[in-house]
Design a protein around this motif. Structure first.
Motif, PDB file in Angstrom:
ATOM      1  N   GLU A 293       0.850  -1.186   0.000  1.00  0.00           N
ATOM      2  CA  GLU A 293       0.000   0.000   0.000  1.00  0.00           C
ATOM      3  C   GLU A 293       0.884   1.234   0.000  1.00  0.00           C
ATOM      4  O   GLU A 293       1.809   1.357   0.813  1.00  0.00           O
TER       5      GLU A 293
ATOM      6  N   VAL B 277       0.762   5.024   0.815  1.00  0.00           N
ATOM      7  CA  VAL B 277      -0.126   5.842   1.640  1.00  0.00           C
ATOM      8  C   VAL B 277      -0.381   7.194   0.983  1.00  0.00           C
ATOM      9  O   VAL B 277       0.552   7.867   0.531  1.00  0.00           O
TER      10      VAL B 277
ATOM     11  N   GLU C  81      -4.403   7.282   5.141  1.00  0.00           N
ATOM     12  CA  GLU C  81      -3.474   7.011   6.232  1.00  0.00           C
ATOM     13  C   GLU C  81      -4.045   6.013   7.242  1.00  0.00           C
ATOM     14  O   GLU C  81      -3.393   5.027   7.589  1.00  0.00           O
TER      15      GLU C  81
ATOM     16  N   ASP D 248      -4.497   2.467   5.613  1.00  0.00           N
ATOM     17  CA  ASP D 248      -3.265   1.746   5.284  1.00  0.00           C
ATOM     18  C   ASP D 248      -2.428   1.414   6.517  1.00  0.00           C
ATOM     19  O   ASP D 248      -1.666   0.448   6.518  1.00  0.00           O
ATOM     20  N   ARG D 249      -2.553   2.227   7.572  1.00  0.00           N
ATOM     21  CA  ARG D 249      -1.753   1.993   8.780  1.00  0.00           C
ATOM     22  C   ARG D 249      -2.469   1.119   9.799  1.00  0.00           C
ATOM     23  O   ARG D 249      -1.819   0.452  10.609  1.00  0.00           O
TER      24      ARG D 249
ATOM     25  N   PRO E 252      -4.033  -3.453   7.430  1.00  0.00           N
ATOM     26  CA  PRO E 252      -3.147  -4.492   7.979  1.00  0.00           C
ATOM     27  C   PRO E 252      -3.872  -5.513   8.844  1.00  0.00           C
ATOM     28  O   PRO E 252      -3.559  -6.708   8.797  1.00  0.00           O
TER      29      PRO E 252
ATOM     30  N   TYR F 146       3.564  -7.714   4.081  1.00  0.00           N
ATOM     31  CA  TYR F 146       2.880  -6.441   3.846  1.00  0.00           C
ATOM     32  C   TYR F 146       3.911  -5.319   3.869  1.00  0.00           C
ATOM     33  O   TYR F 146       4.726  -5.245   4.797  1.00  0.00           O
TER      34      TYR F 146
ATOM     35  N   ARG G 113       4.282  -1.084   3.600  1.00  0.00           N
ATOM     36  CA  ARG G 113       3.608   0.221   3.604  1.00  0.00           C
ATOM     37  C   ARG G 113       4.614   1.274   3.156  1.00  0.00           C
ATOM     38  O   ARG G 113       5.679   1.411   3.744  1.00  0.00           O
TER      39      ARG G 113
ATOM     40  N   GLU H 191       5.499   5.166   2.554  1.00  0.00           N
ATOM     41  CA  GLU H 191       5.124   6.507   3.008  1.00  0.00           C
ATOM     42  C   GLU H 191       5.934   7.561   2.249  1.00  0.00           C
ATOM     43  O   GLU H 191       7.071   7.313   1.818  1.00  0.00           O
TER      44      GLU H 191
END
Length: 202
Positions: free
Chosen positions: A117, A119, A124, A127-128, A132, A143, A145, A147
């Protein structure tokens, strides 16, 4: 008799009792691109930023170059978590055997090897936090993420801990990313935001 003006703008579908299901996404007309289903509710995504678009393209291309035979890299493709959750990671890696038909619109989440993902300001919390949790529930082992840190990419890498069914952080990467799972991957992350040279005018 006067007739009132017709309503302008889009008309959104009214959810059924209990919310929408994963199958409904294939049947509902005129949904915006990249609509997701989270807990039975439709989630419409905001327009992409340049960073988001570049990052997604970067990971799609580089993972295609790195993935061994028998794996497929899909961009912005939906995965079935359960009947009330059908999410669309920015990039997923799945076994090629799961691609059964050119008209296919989704794959089971438990076949996904890696979900990524990127972000955005509006995503936010999803995805955070929300996504998850759902990815762990579905058993997705890896996974990432991504940023945007003042224009520079930062990649947070997580692996599923099977006993607790939670993600354990295994690395934070800024300029270079090197991992051995789900397969060997080495990436120059600075290429995401590198400006392309403009050819000189003759």
């Amino acid at each position: 008799m006067s007739v009132g003006p017709e309503a302008s703008g889009p008309t959104w579908p009214v959810p059924p009792k209990g919310g929408w299901t994963a199958d409904d996404l294939d049947r509902l007309p005129n949904l915006p691109p990249h609509t997701e289903l989270i807990d039975g509710s439709l989630v419409f995504l905001s327009p992409q930023t340049i960073f988001h678009s570049r990052a997604v393209s970067f990971f799609e291309r580089r993972l295609e170059d790195s993935a061994p035979a028998g794996l497929e890299v899909l961009r912005e493709f939906t995965i079935d978590i359960d009947q009330r959750n059908r999410l669309e990671p920015d990039v997923v890696v799945v076994p090629s055997a799961e691609i059964l038909d050119p008209g296919q619109t989704r794959v089971p989440a438990d076949t996904v090897l890696l979900a990524i993902e990127v972000v955005s300001p509006d995503s936010e919390a999803r995805d955070r936090e929300a996504k998850p949790l759902k990815y762990t529930k579905a058993g997705i082992r890896h996974y990432w993420r991504v940023e945007n840190d003042k224009g520079r990419p930062v990649v947070y890498v997580f692996e599923l801990e099977p006993a607790t069914r939670t993600y354990t952080p295994t690395g934070i990467f800024h300029d270079d990313l090197k991992v051995s799972v789900p397969f060997t991957i080495e990436l120059d992350l600075t290429a995401i935001t590198a400006r392309r040279s403009v050819p000189e005018t003759p």
